[in-house]
Design an enzyme around this catalytic site. Structure first.
Site, short mmCIF file in Angstrom:
data_model
loop_
_atom_site.label_atom_id
_atom_site.label_comp_id
_atom_site.label_asym_id
_atom_site.label_seq_id
_atom_site.Cartn_x
_atom_site.Cartn_y
_atom_site.Cartn_z
N SER A 111 0.79 -1.24 0.00
CA SER A 111 0.00 0.00 0.00
C SER A 111 0.82 1.28 0.00
CB SER A 111 -0.96 0.02 1.19
OG SER A 111 -2.14 -0.66 0.88
N TYR A 219 -10.71 2.00 5.88
CA TYR A 219 -9.77 1.71 4.81
C TYR A 219 -10.41 0.78 3.79
CZ TYR A 219 -4.93 1.22 3.16
OH TYR A 219 -3.77 1.26 2.43
N SER A 220 -10.28 1.12 2.52
CA SER A 220 -10.83 0.27 1.46
C SER A 220 -10.00 0.39 0.20
CB SER A 220 -12.28 0.68 1.15
OG SER A 220 -12.78 -0.06 0.05
N ASN A 221 -9.50 -0.73 -0.27
CA ASN A 221 -8.72 -0.73 -1.50
C ASN A 221 -9.56 -0.38 -2.73
OD1 ASN A 221 -6.12 -1.33 -0.54
ND2 ASN A 221 -6.66 -3.48 -0.31
N GLY A 366 2.65 -0.85 3.97
CA GLY A 366 2.07 -1.74 2.98
C GLY A 366 2.27 -3.19 3.35
#
Length: 415
Positions: A111, A219-221, A366
């Site tokens: 990330s 949090y969201s990809n 990440g």
């Protein structure tokens, strides 16, 4: 066993840094002879070499070695400040050969990719090609339900409410912490599967949002999958091409790349491992090499491959105003709390603020199959760390505690 996928995927920033520390830094197991032999530390050519510097270097190396002492296979780091450059390495690159890890090797940065995506989006904002308060619907019509009420800013700072199919049960991964499920998934080609950004967005759209846009933080990809598509729609080039053109090439980040669907890590690199914990009888831990896998599922949220030197170069340029003008840096560093009422970790526009004992640092972390990365800094000091973790919940907790202790040493030790 209920370890969440968030430890392995790119969405680990809030969990990896805000999880309560383990009660001690005791090692989960003593390092092997090969791992101990792999522990090294070097100072940059402009290190002043006096006693205080040597003491600081020793503290840093011991803190780095604590990660492998806690069970990580390898750990490498670089610290750059006005006194010069320090580089360290500990552990082995490959459990099969026992070869010592090299500090100049590549790794999957997870990330940390989001910092590069956010920087590129903000450059497009500065060129008046995108507005932070533009709706998603304006630029990507019909792609996500409710897109007219979600802004670019909310994608960048994870307040969109969009469900994350890379991190939640029922998403794109089965229950990988079940040994039988993981083995079957690998045998069925799970590590080689291509997942497109539009497939991720569609999976998110099929699920109810977590909350109304702008009302909370989570949090969201999915947010960064959409931002990657936004860069492509705005520039006519894929996000990897555009970031390479705008950031990697101008900064001379020649060891960094966006692999797309390619499964290999080119050149020297540490191997990353997935731990199968079988509890059907006496607990057995099996370490599966997952270095080679298709990172398309991570995409604009986490596919970057890099080195500690390249990441430090980027962090230094960003925090010293080389990539964004002051008004956009103010936007990027406008934070929302990840935990209401607490400020241990706040989140801006693709950039987090983490509170250490000596003050805050800016950056991101990440996590992706086999690799964990930390990139943090101030205008005066930048720190990049990559380690290849392994083990069960207890081992992971010890490694997270050692990671936090390394950051404390890197920024606060010797001040």
């Amino acid at each position: 066993m209920k370890r969440r996928l968030a430890h392995l995927v790119a969405a680990a920033v809030c969990l990896a840094l805000a999880t309560p520390a383990a009660p001690a830094l005791a090692a989960a197991g003593a390092p092997s002879a090969a791992e101990a032999a792999g522990a090294t530390g070097t100072a940059g050519s402009d290190d002043r070499g006096d006693r205080s510097d040597r003491t600081a270097a020793g503290q840093r190396q011991r803190a780095l070695a604590a990660l492998t002492g806690a069970g990580a296979v390898s750990a490498i780091a670089e610290i750059r400040d006005r006194g010069g450059v320090w580089r360290g390495a500990s552990g082995v690159a490959d459990l099969a050969t026992g070869a010592p890890v090299r500090g100049d090797g590549r790794f999957r940065a997870g990330s940390v990719t989001k910092m590069f995506v956010a920087t590129t989006v903000l450059q497009l904002v500065g060129e008046h090609r995108i507005g932070l308060d533009d709706s998603v619907e304006k630029h990507l019509p019909g792609l996500i339900p409710g897109g007219a009420h979600i802004t670019v800013r909310q994608l960048l700072n994870h307040t969109s409410g969009l469900w994350d199919p890379t991190n939640e049960s029922g998403g794109i991964f089965p229950e990988l912490f079940d040994p039988a499920v993981f083995r079957a998934w690998v045998a069925d080609g799970g590590l080689r599967r291509t997942v497109t950004a539009r497939e991720l967005v569609a999976a998110s759209a099929a699920h109810a949002p977590n909350f109304p846009p702008g009302s909370e933080w989570q949090y969201s990809n999915t947010n960064y999958a959409l931002l990657g598509l936004l860069i492509e729609k705005t520039t006519g080039r894929g996000y990897g091409q555009e970031i390479t053109r705008r950031v990697l090439r101008p900064l001379g980040m020649t060891d960094s790349l966006f692999p797309g669907t390619a499964s290999t890590i080119p050149g020297r690199h540490a191997h990353g491992y997935w731990t199968i914990v079988d509890e059907t009888g006496p607990v057995r831990k099996t370490y599966v090499d997952v270095s080679e896998h298709n990172p398309s599922w991570a995409g604009a949220a986490g596919e970057l491959i890099s080195t500690t030197a390249d990441l430090v170069r980027f962090e230094r340029a960003l925090l010293n105003g080389q990539l964004l003008p002051p008004w956009l840096m103010r936007e990027m560093t406008s934070m929302v709390p990840t935990d209401p009422g607490a400020h241990q970790l706040d989140y801006g526009l693709g950039l987090a603020r983490y509170q250490l004992s000596c003050g805050p640092v800016l950056g991101h972390n990440g996590g992706i199959f086999g690799f964990d990365t930390q990139l943090w800094g101030t205008a005066d000091r930048q720190v990049a760390l990559s380690y290849t973790g392994r083990g069960d919940d207890k081992d992971e907790a010890a490694q997270l505690a050692a990671m936090r202790a390394f950051l404390e040493t890197a920024f606060c030790g010797g001040r």
